[in-house]
Design a protein around this motif. Structure first.
Motif, PDB file in Angstrom:
ATOM      1  N   ASP A   1       8.236  -1.454   6.582  1.00  6.72           N
ATOM      2  CA  ASP A   1       7.431  -2.632   6.890  1.00  6.72           C
ATOM      3  C   ASP A   1       5.956  -2.516   6.537  1.00  6.72           C
ATOM      4  O   ASP A   1       5.398  -3.384   5.885  1.00  6.72           O
TER       5      ASP A   1
ATOM      6  N   ASP B   1      14.213  -9.640   0.690  1.00 10.57           N
ATOM      7  CA  ASP B   1      13.804  -9.318   2.049  1.00 10.57           C
ATOM      8  C   ASP B   1      14.569  -8.059   2.472  1.00 10.57           C
ATOM      9  O   ASP B   1      15.797  -8.019   2.376  1.00 10.57           O
TER      10      ASP B   1
ATOM     11  N   LYS C   1      17.406  -8.449   5.147  1.00  7.95           N
ATOM     12  CA  LYS C   1      18.566  -9.176   4.620  1.00  7.95           C
ATOM     13  C   LYS C   1      19.331  -8.322   3.617  1.00  7.95           C
ATOM     14  O   LYS C   1      20.561  -8.317   3.601  1.00  7.95           O
TER      15      LYS C   1
ATOM     16  N   ASN D   1       9.953  -1.340  -0.002  1.00  9.85           N
ATOM     17  CA  ASN D   1      10.208  -2.063   1.239  1.00  9.85           C
ATOM     18  C   ASN D   1      11.523  -1.623   1.885  1.00  9.85           C
ATOM     19  O   ASN D   1      11.908  -2.151   2.921  1.00  9.85           O
TER      20      ASN D   1
END
Length: 166
Positions: free
Chosen positions: A79, A50, A53, A4
């Motif tokens: 994403d 995340d 973040k 990610n």
């Protein structure tokens, strides 16, 4: 788990960068993130955090101590992953990105080929009709990253969502 975060690095090498990324993510709350080499100079990172973040917190660490980042050059959220075909890239942009681009946006399309037969021109031509706003490099408000690493990763980011070291 698919990566990610995409980390691009310079001459320091994969192992040094892997250690730097691990140390950074450990400081911000994930000791078990996994890194994998996607292409020379590019690492995929699978973290439970995340991505945006984590990248923001990495930027904060850099501001507090720039010496923590000697290998990393750029951190990007990863994403949406899809098969690296024009049809699947177009579908992913239509389903995941299209509604987030407004008429007021200027979008810069950033395409990285990495062992793909798809050219930047054909990818850009396929997705441009799906996007509202202006497509261009002059003062973009959003960046659409499409990168091929065996699979394609598509990310629509604001400048604040990425971390460029230096």
């Amino acid at each position: 788990m698919e990566p990610n975060i995409i980390v691009k690095y310079g001459n320091a090498g994969y192992l040094y960068t892997k250690g730097e990324v691990h140390a950074t993510l450990t400081k911000i709350g994930d000791q078990k993130a996994e890194q994998e080499l996607l292409a020379p100079g590019i690492m995929g990172v699978a973290t439970k955090l995340d991505a945006r973040k984590a990248i923001e917190e990495a930027k904060d660490l850099f501001v507090g101590n720039p010496d923590l980042f000697k290998a990393s050059k750029q951190w990007l959220p990863a994403d949406h992953w899809c098969e690296p075909t024009l049809e699947m890239i177009r579908r992913t942009v239509r389903e995941e990105v299209q509604d987030v681009v407004t008429d007021n946006d200027t979008v810069q399309i950033c395409y990285t080929q990495n062992k793909s037969a798809l050219s930047a021109e054909e990818v850009t031509a396929a997705i441009t009709p799906l996007l509202r706003g202006k497509i261009g490099d002059d003062h973009p408000t959003k960046y659409l990253y499409i990168e091929i690493y065996g699979k394609a990763v598509i990310s629509l980011v604001l400048a604040k969502d990425m971390f460029v070291v230096g």
